[in-house]
Design a protein around this motif. Structure first.
Motif, PDB file in Angstrom:
ATOM      1  N   ILE A 142       0.857  -1.188   0.000  1.00 34.44           N
ATOM      2  CA  ILE A 142       0.000   0.000   0.000  1.00 34.44           C
ATOM      3  C   ILE A 142       0.892   1.236   0.000  1.00 34.44           C
ATOM      4  O   ILE A 142       1.766   1.411   0.870  1.00 34.44           O
ATOM      5  CB  ILE A 142      -0.926  -0.005   1.226  1.00 34.44           C
ATOM      6  CG1 ILE A 142      -1.849  -1.234   1.207  1.00 34.44           C
ATOM      7  CG2 ILE A 142      -1.763   1.268   1.277  1.00 34.44           C
ATOM      8  CD1 ILE A 142      -2.729  -1.375   2.441  1.00 34.44           C
ATOM      9  N   THR A 143       0.689   2.110  -0.989  1.00 34.21           N
ATOM     10  CA  THR A 143       1.475   3.345  -1.101  1.00 34.21           C
ATOM     11  C   THR A 143       0.720   4.578  -0.642  1.00 34.21           C
ATOM     12  O   THR A 143       1.277   5.680  -0.631  1.00 34.21           O
ATOM     13  CB  THR A 143       1.936   3.523  -2.560  1.00 34.21           C
ATOM     14  OG1 THR A 143       0.784   3.569  -3.417  1.00 34.21           O
ATOM     15  CG2 THR A 143       2.848   2.392  -2.976  1.00 34.21           C
ATOM     16  N   SER A 144      -0.554   4.433  -0.298  1.00 35.54           N
ATOM     17  CA  SER A 144      -1.305   5.570   0.238  1.00 35.54           C
ATOM     18  C   SER A 144      -0.761   5.953   1.618  1.00 35.54           C
ATOM     19  O   SER A 144      -0.121   5.145   2.305  1.00 35.54           O
ATOM     20  CB  SER A 144      -2.791   5.231   0.352  1.00 35.54           C
ATOM     21  OG  SER A 144      -3.334   4.882  -0.906  1.00 35.54           O
ATOM     22  N   ALA A 145      -1.001   7.201   2.002  1.00 34.73           N
ATOM     23  CA  ALA A 145      -0.580   7.653   3.328  1.00 34.73           C
ATOM     24  C   ALA A 145      -1.344   6.893   4.396  1.00 34.73           C
ATOM     25  O   ALA A 145      -2.572   6.801   4.372  1.00 34.73           O
ATOM     26  CB  ALA A 145      -0.828   9.162   3.479  1.00 34.73           C
ATOM     27  N   LEU A 193      -5.042   5.284   7.032  1.00 35.88           N
ATOM     28  CA  LEU A 193      -6.113   5.870   6.248  1.00 35.88           C
ATOM     29  C   LEU A 193      -7.187   6.410   7.179  1.00 35.88           C
ATOM     30  O   LEU A 193      -7.405   5.881   8.282  1.00 35.88           O
ATOM     31  CB  LEU A 193      -6.734   4.816   5.317  1.00 35.88           C
ATOM     32  CG  LEU A 193      -5.894   4.306   4.153  1.00 35.88           C
ATOM     33  CD1 LEU A 193      -6.682   3.240   3.393  1.00 35.88           C
ATOM     34  CD2 LEU A 193      -5.516   5.444   3.217  1.00 35.88           C
ATOM     35  N   THR A 194      -7.858   7.450   6.720  1.00 23.89           N
ATOM     36  CA  THR A 194      -8.999   7.978   7.457  1.00 23.89           C
ATOM     37  C   THR A 194     -10.188   8.025   6.524  1.00 23.89           C
ATOM     38  O   THR A 194     -10.059   8.353   5.337  1.00 23.89           O
ATOM     39  CB  THR A 194      -8.714   9.396   7.991  1.00 23.89           C
ATOM     40  OG1 THR A 194      -8.389  10.271   6.910  1.00 23.89           O
ATOM     41  CG2 THR A 194      -7.593   9.363   9.017  1.00 23.89           C
ATOM     42  N   SER A 208     -10.363   4.397  -0.793  1.00 19.09           N
ATOM     43  CA  SER A 208      -9.543   4.397  -2.002  1.00 19.09           C
ATOM     44  C   SER A 208      -8.109   4.112  -1.582  1.00 19.09           C
ATOM     45  O   SER A 208      -7.551   4.814  -0.709  1.00 19.09           O
ATOM     46  CB  SER A 208      -9.641   5.735  -2.732  1.00 19.09           C
ATOM     47  OG  SER A 208      -8.828   5.720  -3.886  1.00 19.09           O
ATOM     48  N   VAL A 209      -7.516   3.068  -2.208  1.00 24.23           N
ATOM     49  CA  VAL A 209      -6.191   2.604  -1.798  1.00 24.23           C
ATOM     50  C   VAL A 209      -5.286   2.583  -3.014  1.00 24.23           C
ATOM     51  O   VAL A 209      -5.635   2.014  -4.058  1.00 24.23           O
ATOM     52  CB  VAL A 209      -6.279   1.197  -1.165  1.00 24.23           C
ATOM     53  CG1 VAL A 209      -4.889   0.679  -0.836  1.00 24.23           C
ATOM     54  CG2 VAL A 209      -7.146   1.232   0.078  1.00 24.23           C
ATOM     55  N   ARG A 211      -3.385   0.946 -10.372  1.00 19.38           N
ATOM     56  CA  ARG A 211      -2.709   0.989  -9.084  1.00 19.38           C
ATOM     57  C   ARG A 211      -3.576   1.667  -8.022  1.00 19.38           C
ATOM     58  O   ARG A 211      -3.105   1.898  -6.903  1.00 19.38           O
ATOM     59  CB  ARG A 211      -1.384   1.740  -9.211  1.00 19.38           C
ATOM     60  CG  ARG A 211      -0.384   1.027 -10.113  1.00 19.38           C
ATOM     61  CD  ARG A 211       0.972   1.658 -10.024  1.00 19.38           C
ATOM     62  NE  ARG A 211       1.950   0.960 -10.853  1.00 19.38           N
ATOM     63  CZ  ARG A 211       3.253   1.215 -10.857  1.00 19.38           C
ATOM     64  NH1 ARG A 211       3.734   2.178 -10.077  1.00 19.38           N
ATOM     65  NH2 ARG A 211       4.067   0.539 -11.635  1.00 19.38           N
ATOM     66  N   THR A 212      -4.811   1.964  -8.382  1.00 23.25           N
ATOM     67  CA  THR A 212      -5.746   2.566  -7.430  1.00 23.25           C
ATOM     68  C   THR A 212      -6.998   1.703  -7.381  1.00 23.25           C
ATOM     69  O   THR A 212      -7.664   1.500  -8.411  1.00 23.25           O
ATOM     70  CB  THR A 212      -6.100   3.999  -7.841  1.00 23.25           C
ATOM     71  OG1 THR A 212      -4.907   4.792  -7.885  1.00 23.25           O
ATOM     72  CG2 THR A 212      -7.063   4.616  -6.837  1.00 23.25           C
TER      73      THR A 212
END
Length: 553
Positions: free
Chosen positions: A458-461, A464-465, A477-478, A509-510
């Motif tokens: 996972i490259t999202s910050a 997650l919130t 959304s990841v 990638r999303t």
């Protein structure tokens, strides 16, 4: 020595013809004498089996070879003896012993393809051997076989063989029922049509009905005739034909005509259970069944009374006296062309064959393990095994959904391992990995496959919130690497609840997820692609990653 009736002791003689020149032959009668005679000629030999007994003459025809200097295929010197003709009269007791490897004749005097090593019976029993048959040049199976490159010697029979058996049975039984019931005929109708004709006609009828076909299990995987060692040909279709014989009498007659018809048919097939090649060709010249080497035998079948009643009920008619028979085996040649590899010119060095040397080393490179078994994109993997120094190493990865294999450069990592680095764009999921060793001459050796799991990241910050909507649904959304491809199964595991990804049409990638009813709180978060999860725990510290989470408000 064999004692004859009346106490006379007889003897056996071995008669061996040998050609000495183009016009003369020598007849060796062992152990007594040798006679040289002109050729061609008929030699009459008198043998006295015992003192006081009369002379029992018999003859041998000596024929020249087909061309000057030609060697006879049956003997060492170009002559061809026929079977000795025993004198006519009651109970001729003289027995001869033929030369091993000679050809003989059957009980009708025709040349026989069987080799006889002892003596050949001349009784009226069926001849169980098959003569060497000539192929029918214009037959359907022969022409079709030649058109696809199959030699004529391998032709078994064509698809018309079923009709050929039925027509031959009709011809064989017609002669038998005519002798028992003059004017009777043999038909091959459905029992319903035969019964209707019986009610309208005045002719005694024997009906032969093919009601079932099965595959002979013993012949199912047998190589067809003419297959040489090392060659592969599609097996022939071996069929067993099941017949039902039923006798019909004119409706105005109150007689035993059906029983007489069935008795005549059963007696004829008991005396001659094999359908001879000449009978097959005469009755069904449209088929190549007469070329089949294996005989077609017609024998009584076993059927219980219940099975017989069920058969007649399925036919839709009342029961009549019937006899089941089966014809086995009918071989239908396959139209699939075979393969005939080139012969081996040399086996091993100097043609001496392979040399076996006792050793504990693996004769072929073997891959034992892949570490780590679950790797992240961009990570190094170590592949350990034996025999990995036999050439320049490379690593080949194969994914069931991603098409073309991926080849990675590899480098040696000690004596029994190689190391490679995964790319960032390799799809996540389950891969199959092998080590390829390329020798100096360009030849390759490949190890057996091992499993490698590539984990998504996972490259999202993180964390997650996400906020709930009015109905309690939560949209997530990841972003991830590597890209997820259509056909792969992607899930987001929120706590212990897996949430499937929304459909996507191209590599992405999303990923988007919809949680139907979210409860406020903080939950561990994992992305799962084809059963492989993104890292959640730090195994070295034996604790979960605090950042890999989602906070629902």
């Amino acid at each position: 020595m064999r004692r004859r009736p009346g106490g006379v002791r007889g003897a056996r003689s071995v008669v061996r013809p040998v050609r000495t020149s183009a016009d003369r032959a020598r007849l060796v009668v062992e152990p007594r004498r040798t006679v040289t005679v002109p050729s061609p000629a008929r030699v009459r030999i008198g043998h006295r089996p015992g003192r006081g007994a009369g002379e029992l003459p018999f003859e041998f025809p000596l024929e020249p070879s087909t061309r000057p200097g030609a060697a006879c295929p049956y003997h060492e010197a170009g002559c061809r003896p026929a079977r000795p003709r025993l004198p006519a009269g009651p109970n001729p007791t003289h027995r001869t012993t033929g030369v091993a490897g000679t050809r003989g004749v059957d009980r009708n005097g025709a040349p026989c393809g069987n080799r006889r090593t002892r003596h050949h019976r001349s009784s009226g029993r069926p001849h169980h051997g098959f003569p060497a048959r000539q192929r029918h040049p214009g037959s359907t199976a022969a022409v079709a076989a030649e058109s696809r490159g199959v030699p004529r010697e391998t032709v078994v029979s064509d698809a018309l063989a079923l009709a050929a058996v039925t027509e031959t049975l009709r011809a064989v039984l017609q002669e038998a029922v005519q002798r028992a019931v003059p004017g009777a005929v043999v038909t091959v109708r459905h029992p319903g049509g035969a019964a209707a004709a019986d009610e309208e006609g005045t002719t005694p009828t024997l009906n032969v009905f093919l009601y079932r076909t099965t595959v002979d299990a013993a012949w199912r995987n047998t190589d067809p005739p003419g297959t040489h060692p090392g060659e592969t040909r599609h097996p022939a279709l071996p069929l067993v034909l099941h017949y039902l014989f039923t006798g019909y009498a004119p409706p105005a007659e109150d007689s035993t005509v059906p029983e007489r018809l069935l008795g005549a048919a059963m007696s004829a097939l008991h005396d001659r259970p094999e359908l001879r090649a000449d009978a097959l060709r005469a009755a069904a010249d449209f088929s190549d069944l007469h070329l089949q080497q294996e005989p077609v035998r017609v024998t009584p079948a076993v059927m219980t009374a219940e099975e017989m009643y069920c058969l007649w009920a399925a036919l839709g008619h009342g029961y009549r006296l019937s006899v089941p028979y089966e014809a086995r085996v009918v071989l239908i040649d396959s139209a699939v062309p075979g393969r005939a590899p080139l012969p081996v010119l040399r086996r091993g060095e100097a043609g001496l064959g392979p040399e076996a040397t006792a050793t504990t080393a693996e004769p072929w490179p073997v891959l034992h393990a892949v570490l780590p078994s679950v790797a992240a994109p961009g990570a190094d993997i170590v592949l350990s095994g034996s025999g990995l120094r036999a050439g320049a190493p490379s690593v080949r990865l194969t994914h069931p959904l991603l098409g073309t294999p991926v080849v990675l450069p590899a480098r040696a990592d000690g004596e029994a391992a190689v190391r490679a680095t995964l790319g960032e764009d390799h799809g996540a999921g389950r891969w199959s990995v092998v080590v390829v060793l390329t020798a100096a001459d360009g030849s390759e050796r490949t190890t057996g496959p091992r499993a490698l799991h590539v984990a998504p990241r996972i490259t999202s910050a993180l964390p997650l919130t996400a906020a709930r909507k009015g109905n309690g649904a939560v949209l997530l959304s990841v972003d991830c690497v590597p890209a997820v491809h259509p056909g792969q199964q992607a899930e987001l595991v929120v706590g212990d609840l897996p949430v499937p990804a929304e459909p996507f049409a191209r590599a992405t990638r999303t990923l988007r997820f919809r949680l139907a009813a979210g409860t406020p709180g903080r939950y561990p978060l994992r992305l799962r692609v084809d059963g492989v999860d993104s890292p959640l725990a730090d195994m070295g510290a034996e604790r979960f990653d605090a950042g890999a989470a989602v906070v629902i408000t």
